[in-house]
Scaffold this motif. Structure first.
Motif, PDB file in Angstrom:
ATOM      1  N   TYR A  57       0.835  -1.202   0.000  1.00 17.06           N
ATOM      2  CA  TYR A  57       0.000   0.000   0.000  1.00 17.06           C
ATOM      3  C   TYR A  57       0.872   1.255   0.000  1.00 17.06           C
ATOM      4  O   TYR A  57       0.588   2.230  -0.708  1.00 17.06           O
ATOM      5  N   GLY A 110      -0.079   2.302  -3.301  1.00 15.69           N
ATOM      6  CA  GLY A 110      -1.373   2.871  -2.956  1.00 15.69           C
ATOM      7  C   GLY A 110      -2.527   1.949  -3.269  1.00 15.69           C
ATOM      8  O   GLY A 110      -3.658   2.394  -3.478  1.00 15.69           O
ATOM      9  N   ILE A 129      -4.405  -2.125  -2.408  1.00 11.19           N
ATOM     10  CA  ILE A 129      -4.450  -3.292  -1.526  1.00 11.19           C
ATOM     11  C   ILE A 129      -4.331  -4.540  -2.396  1.00 11.19           C
ATOM     12  O   ILE A 129      -5.066  -4.693  -3.371  1.00 11.19           O
ATOM     13  N   ASP A 133      -7.219   2.667 -13.445  1.00 15.38           N
ATOM     14  CA  ASP A 133      -7.758   3.058 -12.142  1.00 15.38           C
ATOM     15  C   ASP A 133      -7.276   2.053 -11.078  1.00 15.38           C
ATOM     16  O   ASP A 133      -7.349   0.845 -11.303  1.00 15.38           O
ATOM     17  N   PRO A 134      -6.797   2.535  -9.919  1.00  9.21           N
ATOM     18  CA  PRO A 134      -6.318   1.597  -8.886  1.00  9.21           C
ATOM     19  C   PRO A 134      -7.364   0.570  -8.455  1.00  9.21           C
ATOM     20  O   PRO A 134      -7.017  -0.531  -8.051  1.00  9.21           O
ATOM     21  N   LEU A 135      -8.655   0.948  -8.590  1.00 14.62           N
ATOM     22  CA  LEU A 135      -9.698  -0.007  -8.211  1.00 14.62           C
ATOM     23  C   LEU A 135      -9.643  -1.258  -9.097  1.00 14.62           C
ATOM     24  O   LEU A 135      -9.901  -2.369  -8.646  1.00 14.62           O
ATOM     25  N   VAL A 143      -7.190  -3.624  -7.750  1.00 18.60           N
ATOM     26  CA  VAL A 143      -7.721  -4.384  -6.601  1.00 18.60           C
ATOM     27  C   VAL A 143      -8.514  -5.593  -7.115  1.00 18.60           C
ATOM     28  O   VAL A 143      -8.348  -6.719  -6.634  1.00 18.60           O
ATOM     29  N   MET A 168      -7.097   9.987  -2.543  1.00 15.74           N
ATOM     30  CA  MET A 168      -7.586   8.967  -3.488  1.00 15.74           C
ATOM     31  C   MET A 168      -7.191   7.562  -3.007  1.00 15.74           C
ATOM     32  O   MET A 168      -8.009   6.653  -2.942  1.00 15.74           O
ATOM     33  N   LYS A 169      -5.859   7.440  -2.660  1.00 24.48           N
ATOM     34  CA  LYS A 169      -5.343   6.162  -2.168  1.00 24.48           C
ATOM     35  C   LYS A 169      -6.199   5.632  -1.023  1.00 24.48           C
ATOM     36  O   LYS A 169      -6.647   4.502  -1.013  1.00 24.48           O
ATOM     37  N   GLN A 170      -6.424   6.547  -0.060  1.00 24.83           N
ATOM     38  CA  GLN A 170      -7.109   6.111   1.149  1.00 24.83           C
ATOM     39  C   GLN A 170      -8.580   5.816   0.889  1.00 24.83           C
ATOM     40  O   GLN A 170      -9.139   4.903   1.483  1.00 24.83           O
ATOM     41  N   ILE A 180      -9.875   4.575  -1.832  1.00 16.69           N
ATOM     42  CA  ILE A 180      -9.971   3.240  -2.451  1.00 16.69           C
ATOM     43  C   ILE A 180      -9.759   2.167  -1.406  1.00 16.69           C
ATOM     44  O   ILE A 180     -10.484   1.172  -1.345  1.00 16.69           O
ATOM     45  N   THR A 181      -8.774   2.393  -0.552  1.00 16.14           N
ATOM     46  CA  THR A 181      -8.488   1.368   0.458  1.00 16.14           C
ATOM     47  C   THR A 181      -9.667   1.193   1.393  1.00 16.14           C
ATOM     48  O   THR A 181     -10.047   0.077   1.729  1.00 16.14           O
ATOM     49  N   THR A 195     -12.341  -0.637  -0.303  1.00 16.01           N
ATOM     50  CA  THR A 195     -11.995  -2.057  -0.370  1.00 16.01           C
ATOM     51  C   THR A 195     -12.243  -2.726   0.970  1.00 16.01           C
ATOM     52  O   THR A 195     -12.842  -3.801   1.044  1.00 16.01           O
TER      53      THR A 195
END
Lengths: 316, 413
Positions: free
Chosen positions: A31, A35, A37, A109-111, A114, B1-3, B5-6, B9
């Protein structure tokens, strides 16, 4: 609750909490750098346990495609733990190359990353089931050599017996936490990782090869998952291919509680969740997960940055 | 943004976990999940030409596949054995296998296919009692005989007129192990009971064990609950051991039960341990290994049972699988045997190949309940409700080899 029972559950909590801590450290490292998970972390935890099982016993197991396939060696537990976790680390690197790198190169997109990691987790779990079956596997009886099965931390009149394996788990976990903390805060490589975590663009302008450090991060993260998987399996047996899924979800609670991206936070979060679970009365053991995730919800509402996380300040 | 998404999740993962937990628990309610779409239309008015089809609906996939496969093994041995003996007065039997999986939906699908497509004369299965409560009513409505070979929960034969079982109910089998433990050690006074609270079968089994403990005049010092998904039993184990029990009784499944045995022994418990039917599988040996030694489990079958048919079954099983036959295999063999002998008796009265399938099923059901059978599990017959009347029961004690890797169920005299 009398003092004996309190101490007993406190020691139980420390043992399982220390495993949560090293497991969550892997989440936190990835992370910090990317950034995102990595939801395949739980599957790699399972894989690490199977690797060590194969190396200790000299065989993959008695079911699945690899039934009774023998290895040329049988290693002592300590060596198998290291080697099994290294193999888990290498699988982690492969996962990064296959599931994360292509998306990162396209600026996805980071999503999506995931979701991609969730897909990898499903594939790994199914592959394990195909190769070694769905049965439980237990490490050989002599895994810990001649150590006694339990240690009494109380008196003869008021015994507080703790299984030796739990003490081993706590000590080994704390050793790995100390090594990792030293590596991150004191070595050149660790400082480079911190720099990337702070600002990857600036770090690369300063000559740090980000791609190489991402690989290193995935290796260390998956190595730690392998260590955690092996330690838990040595305590309770590998409860099948889905063994790591629950840990994967609990790891999320740990890092949110401790503070996203914070290494001391992951350790603290792990120990807190472990202790809280230990103090859930035995007859409500089925609600341990509910307790852990209730803490997560409360933390998100009360202190979103976690116990040791930094508050994000946006300048306008 | 990072947080963001986390946290999203984490939130989604939490919801997934909670939903999984809700979906995974066996509530034990015996409500059928049929919604009217499961209409087993049974209009088979033509007679059978060729081998007589008998349906086998066991779990060949899912987490109970290990149990289902034991049943399949027993049924296959029975098919060969009885066909070699001449089948039904010269007409062969043909077993039709359908995978019933480990859930209610899988069992319903298997039953519907066997009844409507394969036109079987009767069904052996499903694997779990919980599946039986959903799938058996379909056979009942279609008037197709069912013989449960591994359904031991209370209430299975009462599902309907066409439902019988050759798996003795846990209320009959379980108390034998407590009596055997007392025979080995008459000084047993204090008993601790553990059971998996998220499993319907284990909940009903523990009630029988607890009643037996009280009936035997023993003191029940604690009842500890756990989940079949648990792996860490430190809290429950230490709670119970603080009360210094002489006997511990566990109702769980192989993985959790085996782990509990292991952790109790590692914490220094040296007294007797009784396992319920969920631990009645060699799979438990690989979980607690050397620490399984001495665990007692009541059985409805012993490979050492005297008699010609058990000798033949045991020989065939050992030749093929290189180990002693487990209880579920013997019971599956027995279920097929009941069909074969009932069909033979019926055939002597009326040639079965002349009967329309629906008529044959009805007559077969009557004949099953009327007959007496000498099987690998001993002499059996049925009550009018379809409950098995079994003469012999056993208690086995796990004996592990010194290396802790191999062991066996040794039958107590």
């Amino acid at each position: 609750m009398d003092i004996t029972l309190f101490l007993q559950q406190f020691l139980n909590g420390l043992s399982i909490g220390s495993v949560y801590a090293i497991f969550a450290l892997g989440y936190t490292l990835v992370y910090s750098i990317l950034g995102i998970i990595n939801l395949a972390h739980g599957a790699i935890f399972t894989l690490g346990a199977y690797f060590t099982y194969a190396l200790v016993g000299g065989r993959f197991g008695f079911n699945g495609l690899l039934a009774n396939a023998a290895l040329p060696v049988q290693l002592p537990f300590a060596l198998a733990l290291i080697l099994g976790s290294i193999l888990a680390g290498l699988v982690g690197v492969m996962v990064e190359r296959v599931a994360f790198l292509p998306l990162r190169q396209r600026g996805s997109d980071p999503l999506l990353t995931v979701v991609s990691s969730l897909g990898v987790a499903v594939v790994i779990v199914n592959l394990i089931q195909y190769l070694v079956g769905a049965e439980s596997y237990t490490y050989p009886a002599n895994t810990y050599g001649n150590l006694p099965p339990a240690i009494n931390f109380g008196t003869e009149a008021n015994p507080i017996p703790i299984r030796t394996v739990q003490v081993v788990i706590f000590v080994v976990s704390m050793v790995f936490v100390a090594i990792l903390s030293y590596f991150i805060s004191r070595t050149k490589y660790g400082k480079a990782m911190q720099a990337i975590a702070e600002d990857a663009t600036t770090a690369s302008l300063l000559g740090i090869n980000c791609d190489r450090f991402i690989i290193l991060t995935f290796f260390i993260s998956s190595f730690l998952a392998g260590v955690a998987g092996t330690l838990v399996a040595s305590s309770v047996s590998i409860a099948g291919p889905y063994f790591g899924i629950g840990f994967g979800l609990r790891g999320l609670a740990v890092i949110v509680l401790g503070g996203l991206g914070s290494i001391p936070g992951a350790v603290l979060g792990g120990l807190v969740i472990g202790l809280v679970e230990a103090f859930v009365p035995a007859e409500y053991s089925g609600y341990k997960d509910a307790v852990a995730f209730s803490i997560l919800f409360i933390m998100l509402l009360v202190r979103p940055q976690g116990l040791l996380g930094r508050q994000v300040i946006q300048k306008v | 943004m990072k947080q963001t998404i986390t946290r999203t999740t984490a939130f989604l993962a939490s919801c997934t976990l909670l939903l999984t937990a809700c979906g995974g628990s066996n509530t034990g309610t015996n409500t059928s999940i049929n919604t009217g779409t499961n209409t087993a239309t049974n209009t088979s008015t033509t007679s059978i030409s060729g081998p007589i089809p008998i349906g086998i609906a066991f779990a060949q996939t899912s987490n109970v596949a290990l149990l289902g496969q034991e049943g399949v093994a027993g049924a296959k041995i029975a098919e060969k054995y009885f066909n070699d003996q001449g089948g039904i007065n010269g007409t062969k039997i043909k077993l039709v296998f359908q995978d019933a999986g480990g859930d209610e939906a899988g069992a319903i699908n298997a039953f519907q296919t066997l009844i409507n497509k394969d036109k079987v004369v009767g069904i052996v299965g499903p694997t779990l009692s919980q599946q039986a409560f959903s799938a058996d009513p379909i056979a009942e409505r279609a008037k197709v005989p069912v013989i449960g070979a591994s359904n031991t929960a209370k209430g299975v034969p009462e599902i309907g007129d066409y439902i019988a079982r050759v798996s003795a109910p846990v209320s009959v089998v379980a108390p034998n192990s407590v009596k055997a433990a007392l025979k080995q050690n008459p000084n047993i006074k204090k008993v601790a009971v553990f059971y998996a609270q998220n499993d319907a079968f284990n909940k009903s089994e523990t009630e029988i064990f607890q009643k037996t403990v009280k009936d035997q005049g023993l003191e029940l010092v604690t009842v500890q609950k756990f989940q079949t998904t648990d792996t860490d039993f430190q809290a429950q184990a230490t709670n119970a051991l603080n009360l210094k029990p002489d006997l511990i009784i566990i109702s769980g499944l192989a993985a959790d039960g085996g782990n509990l045995v292991r952790q109790l022994r590692e914490l220094g418990y040296k007294g007797a341990i009784i396992g319920g039917n969920g631990l009645n599988t060699s799979n438990v040996l690989s979980v607690c290994k050397a620490l399984c030694d001495g665990v007692m489990i009541a059985q409805a079958y012993s490979p050492e049972h005297p008699g010609e048919i058990n000798a033949a079954f045991r020989k065939a099983y050992v030749e093929q699988y290189k180990k002693e036959p487990p209880q579920f295999s013997a019971q599956a063999f027995t279920a097929v045997q009941v069909y074969v002998e009932a069909l033979k008796a019926l055939d002597k009265k009326t040639k079965i190949t002349t009967l329309p399938v629906d008529k044959l099923r009805t007559e077969l059901n009557k004949q099953i309940l009327a007959g007496k059978y000498n099987t690998p599990i001993g002499e059996i017959s049925f009550t009018p409700e379809g409950e098995i009347v079994q003469k012999d029961f056993y208690v086995a004690q796990i004996k592990m080899e010194k290396n802790g890797n191999n062991g066996k169920f040794a039958f107590l005299k």
